[in-house]
Design a protein around this motif. Structure first.
Motif, PDB file in Angstrom:
ATOM      1  N   ARG A   1       0.809  -1.192   0.000  1.00 52.11           N
ATOM      2  CA  ARG A   1       0.000   0.000   0.000  1.00 52.11           C
ATOM      3  C   ARG A   1       0.855   1.260   0.000  1.00 52.11           C
ATOM      4  NH1 ARG A   1      -4.758  -0.269   4.289  1.00 52.11           N
ATOM      5  NH2 ARG A   1      -3.897  -2.184   5.073  1.00 52.11           N
ATOM      6  N   VAL A   2       1.915   1.249   0.771  1.00 51.98           N
ATOM      7  CA  VAL A   2       2.779   2.422   0.841  1.00 51.98           C
ATOM      8  C   VAL A   2       3.381   2.714  -0.525  1.00 51.98           C
ATOM      9  CG1 VAL A   2       4.896   3.349   1.847  1.00 51.98           C
ATOM     10  CG2 VAL A   2       3.287   2.096   3.285  1.00 51.98           C
ATOM     11  N   LEU A   3       3.851   1.676  -1.179  1.00 52.63           N
ATOM     12  CA  LEU A   3       4.449   1.850  -2.501  1.00 52.63           C
ATOM     13  C   LEU A   3       3.420   2.370  -3.505  1.00 52.63           C
ATOM     14  CD1 LEU A   3       6.925   1.604  -4.237  1.00 52.63           C
ATOM     15  CD2 LEU A   3       6.353  -0.791  -4.642  1.00 52.63           C
ATOM     16  N   ALA A   4       2.211   1.861  -3.432  1.00 50.31           N
ATOM     17  CA  ALA A   4       1.157   2.333  -4.346  1.00 50.31           C
ATOM     18  C   ALA A   4       0.850   3.810  -4.090  1.00 50.31           C
ATOM     19  CB  ALA A   4      -0.099   1.489  -4.177  1.00 50.31           C
ATOM     20  N   GLY A   5       0.851   4.191  -2.837  1.00 48.68           N
ATOM     21  CA  GLY A   5       0.622   5.600  -2.501  1.00 48.68           C
ATOM     22  C   GLY A   5       1.722   6.497  -3.036  1.00 48.68           C
ATOM     23  N   ARG A   6       2.961   6.060  -2.892  1.00 46.54           N
ATOM     24  CA  ARG A   6       4.081   6.842  -3.416  1.00 46.54           C
ATOM     25  C   ARG A   6       4.026   6.955  -4.932  1.00 46.54           C
ATOM     26  NH1 ARG A   6       9.213   4.713   0.167  1.00 46.54           N
ATOM     27  NH2 ARG A   6       8.472   5.559   2.135  1.00 46.54           N
ATOM     28  N   ILE A   7       3.732   5.852  -5.580  1.00 48.58           N
ATOM     29  CA  ILE A   7       3.632   5.870  -7.046  1.00 48.58           C
ATOM     30  C   ILE A   7       2.512   6.808  -7.472  1.00 48.58           C
ATOM     31  CG2 ILE A   7       3.030   4.486  -9.072  1.00 48.58           C
ATOM     32  CD1 ILE A   7       4.529   2.143  -7.721  1.00 48.58           C
ATOM     33  N   GLY A   8       1.387   6.753  -6.766  1.00 43.67           N
ATOM     34  CA  GLY A   8       0.273   7.647  -7.079  1.00 43.67           C
ATOM     35  C   GLY A   8       0.660   9.105  -6.945  1.00 43.67           C
TER      36      GLY A   8
END
Length: 97
Positions: A1-8
């Motif tokens: 989830r953290v990685l998806a948030g950063r990518i977003g």
């Protein structure tokens, strides 16, 4: 989830200008700041100036160009003024206790 948030976040900032994304929040902050610091709008000309006119950019000085004589940014306070201000602050602190 953290990685998806950063990518977003990276995707959003790569597609849109950050100044445009935050312009409403910056305007609200600036307006609130001006109301609190200078409620009648007369004391601080810099706060109400048009800051969209241009931007500051660094420039290179040509070699050998004479520089203006330095001037102090602030006047030196007389020690008596400092002593008086310290006394006033101490009196104010005593009244608050």
């Amino acid at each position: 989830r953290v990685l998806a948030g950063r990518i977003g976040a990276y995707v959003v900032h790569s597609r849109y200008d950050s100044r445009e994304l935050t312009s409403a929040a910056r305007a609200a902050f600036r307006d609130k700041f001006q109301r609190e610091v200078d409620p009648d709008g007369t004391s601080h000309r810099i706060l109400t100036g048009n800051h969209q006119v241009g931007a500051w950019r660094a420039s290179r000085l040509p070699a050998g160009r004479p520089l203006a004589a330095p001037v102090p940014l602030f006047r030196k306070l007389d020690p008596a003024i400092i002593d008086n201000e310290l006394q006033l602050m101490a009196q104010h602190a005593e009244r608050r206790e």
